[in-house]
Design a protein around this motif. Structure first.
Motif, PDB file in Angstrom:
ATOM      1  N   VAL A 190       0.930  -1.138  -0.010  1.00 39.37           N
ATOM      2  CA  VAL A 190      -0.016   0.061  -0.150  1.00 39.37           C
ATOM      3  C   VAL A 190       0.976   1.284  -0.077  1.00 39.37           C
ATOM      4  O   VAL A 190       1.935   1.391   0.662  1.00 39.37           O
ATOM      5  CB  VAL A 190      -0.943   0.034   1.249  1.00 39.37           C
ATOM      6  CG1 VAL A 190      -1.893   1.313   1.153  1.00 39.37           C
ATOM      7  CG2 VAL A 190      -1.875  -1.198   1.326  1.00 39.37           C
ATOM      8  N   ALA A 191       0.378   2.067  -0.783  1.00 38.38           N
ATOM      9  CA  ALA A 191       0.968   3.632  -0.709  1.00 38.38           C
ATOM     10  C   ALA A 191       0.381   4.681  -0.257  1.00 38.38           C
ATOM     11  O   ALA A 191      -0.823   4.486  -0.557  1.00 38.38           O
ATOM     12  CB  ALA A 191       1.563   3.950  -2.183  1.00 38.38           C
ATOM     13  N   MET A 192       0.967   5.337   0.579  1.00 32.33           N
ATOM     14  CA  MET A 192       0.155   6.626   1.282  1.00 32.33           C
ATOM     15  C   MET A 192       0.935   7.751   1.006  1.00 32.33           C
ATOM     16  O   MET A 192       2.139   7.742   1.275  1.00 32.33           O
ATOM     17  CB  MET A 192      -0.195   6.073   2.743  1.00 32.33           C
ATOM     18  CG  MET A 192      -1.144   4.852   2.624  1.00 32.33           C
ATOM     19  SD  MET A 192      -1.296   4.359   4.645  1.00 32.33           S
ATOM     20  CE  MET A 192      -2.437   5.710   5.128  1.00 32.33           C
ATOM     21  N   GLY A 193       0.240   9.025   1.078  1.00 30.34           N
ATOM     22  CA  GLY A 193       0.903  10.089   1.194  1.00 30.34           C
ATOM     23  C   GLY A 193       0.356  11.144   0.156  1.00 30.34           C
ATOM     24  O   GLY A 193      -0.821  11.323  -0.056  1.00 30.34           O
ATOM     25  N   ASP A 194       1.316  11.997  -0.415  1.00 29.21           N
ATOM     26  CA  ASP A 194       1.185  13.060  -1.290  1.00 29.21           C
ATOM     27  C   ASP A 194       1.417  12.931  -2.532  1.00 29.21           C
ATOM     28  O   ASP A 194       1.712  11.545  -3.005  1.00 29.21           O
ATOM     29  CB  ASP A 194       1.603  14.266  -0.698  1.00 29.21           C
ATOM     30  CG  ASP A 194       3.198  14.206  -0.522  1.00 29.21           C
ATOM     31  OD1 ASP A 194       3.843  13.446  -1.156  1.00 29.21           O
ATOM     32  OD2 ASP A 194       3.562  14.850   0.294  1.00 29.21           O
ATOM     33  N   SER A 231       5.234   4.860  -8.348  1.00 32.47           N
ATOM     34  CA  SER A 231       6.445   3.839  -8.072  1.00 32.47           C
ATOM     35  C   SER A 231       5.735   2.737  -7.412  1.00 32.47           C
ATOM     36  O   SER A 231       6.576   1.618  -7.624  1.00 32.47           O
ATOM     37  CB  SER A 231       7.351   4.753  -7.347  1.00 32.47           C
ATOM     38  OG  SER A 231       6.581   5.194  -5.963  1.00 32.47           O
ATOM     39  N   ILE A 232       4.769   2.737  -6.592  1.00 30.09           N
ATOM     40  CA  ILE A 232       4.334   1.773  -5.978  1.00 30.09           C
ATOM     41  C   ILE A 232       3.617   0.506  -7.135  1.00 30.09           C
ATOM     42  O   ILE A 232       3.777  -0.597  -6.473  1.00 30.09           O
ATOM     43  CB  ILE A 232       3.109   2.027  -5.068  1.00 30.09           C
ATOM     44  CG1 ILE A 232       2.795   1.182  -4.118  1.00 30.09           C
ATOM     45  CG2 ILE A 232       1.636   2.292  -5.995  1.00 30.09           C
ATOM     46  CD1 ILE A 232       3.960   0.734  -3.125  1.00 30.09           C
ATOM     47  N   TYR A 262      -2.100  -1.256  -3.685  1.00 28.80           N
ATOM     48  CA  TYR A 262      -2.931  -0.263  -3.799  1.00 28.80           C
ATOM     49  C   TYR A 262      -2.216   1.259  -3.502  1.00 28.80           C
ATOM     50  O   TYR A 262      -1.581   1.401  -2.699  1.00 28.80           O
ATOM     51  CB  TYR A 262      -3.763  -0.529  -2.405  1.00 28.80           C
ATOM     52  CG  TYR A 262      -4.750  -1.546  -2.506  1.00 28.80           C
ATOM     53  CD1 TYR A 262      -5.947  -1.532  -2.841  1.00 28.80           C
ATOM     54  CD2 TYR A 262      -4.328  -2.889  -1.978  1.00 28.80           C
ATOM     55  CE1 TYR A 262      -6.781  -2.524  -3.046  1.00 28.80           C
ATOM     56  CE2 TYR A 262      -5.372  -4.042  -2.011  1.00 28.80           C
ATOM     57  CZ  TYR A 262      -6.351  -3.770  -2.478  1.00 28.80           C
ATOM     58  OH  TYR A 262      -7.394  -4.958  -2.470  1.00 28.80           O
ATOM     59  N   ASN A 263      -2.845   2.013  -4.154  1.00 26.97           N
ATOM     60  CA  ASN A 263      -2.499   3.348  -4.199  1.00 26.97           C
ATOM     61  C   ASN A 263      -3.477   4.381  -3.366  1.00 26.97           C
ATOM     62  O   ASN A 263      -4.429   4.723  -3.870  1.00 26.97           O
ATOM     63  CB  ASN A 263      -2.093   3.854  -5.362  1.00 26.97           C
ATOM     64  CG  ASN A 263      -1.408   5.600  -5.407  1.00 26.97           C
ATOM     65  OD1 ASN A 263      -1.069   5.954  -4.211  1.00 26.97           O
ATOM     66  ND2 ASN A 263      -0.896   5.665  -6.804  1.00 26.97           N
ATOM     67  N   LEU A 264      -3.215   4.847  -1.988  1.00 23.88           N
ATOM     68  CA  LEU A 264      -4.172   5.786  -1.417  1.00 23.88           C
ATOM     69  C   LEU A 264      -3.680   7.051  -1.337  1.00 23.88           C
ATOM     70  O   LEU A 264      -4.363   8.049  -1.009  1.00 23.88           O
ATOM     71  CB  LEU A 264      -4.195   5.059   0.075  1.00 23.88           C
ATOM     72  CG  LEU A 264      -4.894   3.533   0.105  1.00 23.88           C
ATOM     73  CD1 LEU A 264      -4.891   3.262   1.825  1.00 23.88           C
ATOM     74  CD2 LEU A 264      -6.034   3.513  -0.577  1.00 23.88           C
ATOM     75  N   VAL A 273       5.181   5.392   2.945  1.00 27.41           N
ATOM     76  CA  VAL A 273       4.568   6.463   3.037  1.00 27.41           C
ATOM     77  C   VAL A 273       5.480   7.623   2.557  1.00 27.41           C
ATOM     78  O   VAL A 273       6.728   7.640   3.045  1.00 27.41           O
ATOM     79  CB  VAL A 273       4.180   6.860   4.741  1.00 27.41           C
ATOM     80  CG1 VAL A 273       3.515   7.858   4.888  1.00 27.41           C
ATOM     81  CG2 VAL A 273       3.380   5.683   5.220  1.00 27.41           C
ATOM     82  N   ALA A 274       4.897   8.581   2.082  1.00 28.11           N
ATOM     83  CA  ALA A 274       5.874   9.781   1.535  1.00 28.11           C
ATOM     84  C   ALA A 274       4.656  11.103   2.053  1.00 28.11           C
ATOM     85  O   ALA A 274       3.900  11.242   1.387  1.00 28.11           O
ATOM     86  CB  ALA A 274       6.146   9.875   0.076  1.00 28.11           C
TER      87      ALA A 274
END
Length: 350
Positions: free
Chosen positions: A44-48, A78-79, A91-93, A134-135
């Motif tokens: 999972v990717a999270m952030g901006d 990138s994810i 998953y890209n959140l 996370v970024a």
């Protein structure tokens, strides 16, 4: 004197009754469900914007301005370039412009979208999450995208150089950011714990930001055709702003025991406007204008949103480096260019 049979029976009944009452008054702790063992393994990717895919194009339907959602999530992010054994989905959140408060739990929304951590909770209950990347932080007190806007205005002569106006307060901005990012990361850990995950069941990786521009701008591109920045501001972004921001993000990661991936030097030699003859060598968008969007009131304010973000080639490289890092046990690493011209995860301790 031996107790009578009636007394013994009475005592047995009392003990049994108290035992039943105790179960009601002090029920045994309910076992947490734990990560689904047989469910698909996912990341999972999270952030901006730096991880959502801003600048990489081909944005998912519903995130390209529809009904006010400008999260700009891209299949080129990138994810989606990460390759890990047995991981079947990413998953890209992440959402462009998201502050850390929207990444964590709470009621803060970004472009109509609710808390990313609350969205993670549903995924963690359904799938087996093996890594959360996370970024976050640049849209808190640093307001990095607005700083770059100020740099462009300085080139236009509308105000003083951004290194002169923002530079003296930059460290204080980063220091105010750190507890906010720390809080968001702890919210993510809370979500995972509530879903029954132990810390060892998944990786929590925090990645920093790459410098999108540098002082070595190719001839003829230090203007509105590419990178309209003063030379002093280009040096400040690469040599001061990004390293200090990186140190702040690293501090937040250390505060929660997360792994840290340093991208601050990932774009060295591949920044926007670094190649006069072959723009495809660059891993970041130059000043980008969607001219058709300028003609529509509902899209005009986002016509330059992609500017100075990683492009699809940049995201591919970041995903390559992230893949390497996720397969190691290193607590920290930096994405650096190798002899083959690709990014690789190099062990880092500072």
């Amino acid at each position: 004197m031996r107790p009578s049979g009636w007394l013994v029976l009475f005592l047995v009944l009392v003990v049994a009754t108290l035992g039943l009452a105790g179960d009601r008054l002090f029920p045994p702790p309910k076992a947490l469900p734990g990560p689904p063992e047989d469910a698909p393994r996912v990341i999972v990717a999270m952030g901006d914007s730096t991880i959502s895919g801003e600048g990489a194009g081909d944005y998912e339907r519903g995130t390209n301005g529809e009904k006010g959602d400008w999260c700009h999530r891209s299949p080129n992010a990138s994810i989606h370039q990460v390759k890990l054994p047995d991981v079947v989905k990413a998953y890209n959140l992440a959402c462009s412009g998201a502050p850390s408060a929207q990444v964590g739990l709470g009621k803060v929304e970004q472009y109509t979208e609710r808390s990313q951590a609350s969205q993670l909770a549903r995924i963690a209950a359904r799938d087996r999450v093996v890594a959360v990347v996370v970024a976050s932080g640049a849209n808190d007190d640093p307001s990095f995208s607005h700083v770059l806007d100020a740099c462009v205005r300085a080139w236009l002569g509308e105000e003083r150089s951004c290194s002169a106006t923002v530079g003296p307060q930059w460290s204080r901005r980063i220091n105010r950011m750190i507890p906010k990012v720390t809080s968001a990361l702890r919210d993510i850990q809370t979500v995972m714990a509530n879903a029954g995950y132990k810390r060892s069941d998944y990786q929590l990786v925090v990645q920093s930001y790459a410098a999108p521009v540098g002082p070595d701008v190719a001839h003829g591109l230090q203007d509105l055709s590419g990178c309209p920045f003063l030379s002093k501001d280009l040096r400040w972004v690469e040599k001061d702003a990004v390293p200090v921001l990186t140190a702040g993000v690293r501090k937040a990661a250390n505060n929660v025991g997360a792994r840290f991936l340093d991208l601050s030097r990932a774009g060295a030699g591949r920044e926007a406007c670094s190649s006069e003859r072959n723009p495809r060598r660059e891993w970041f968008r130059r000043l980008a204008v969607h001219w058709t969007d300028l003609q529509r009131d509902d899209r005009a304010t986002h016509a330059l949103q992609e500017s100075f973000h990683p492009n699809a080639a940049g995201h591919e490289q970041f995903g390559r480096c992230l893949s390497e890092f996720l397969t190691t046990t290193d607590q920290a690493a930096a994405c650096l260019s190798g002899h083959d011209g690709n990014l690789h995860a190099a062990t880092s301790s500072d």
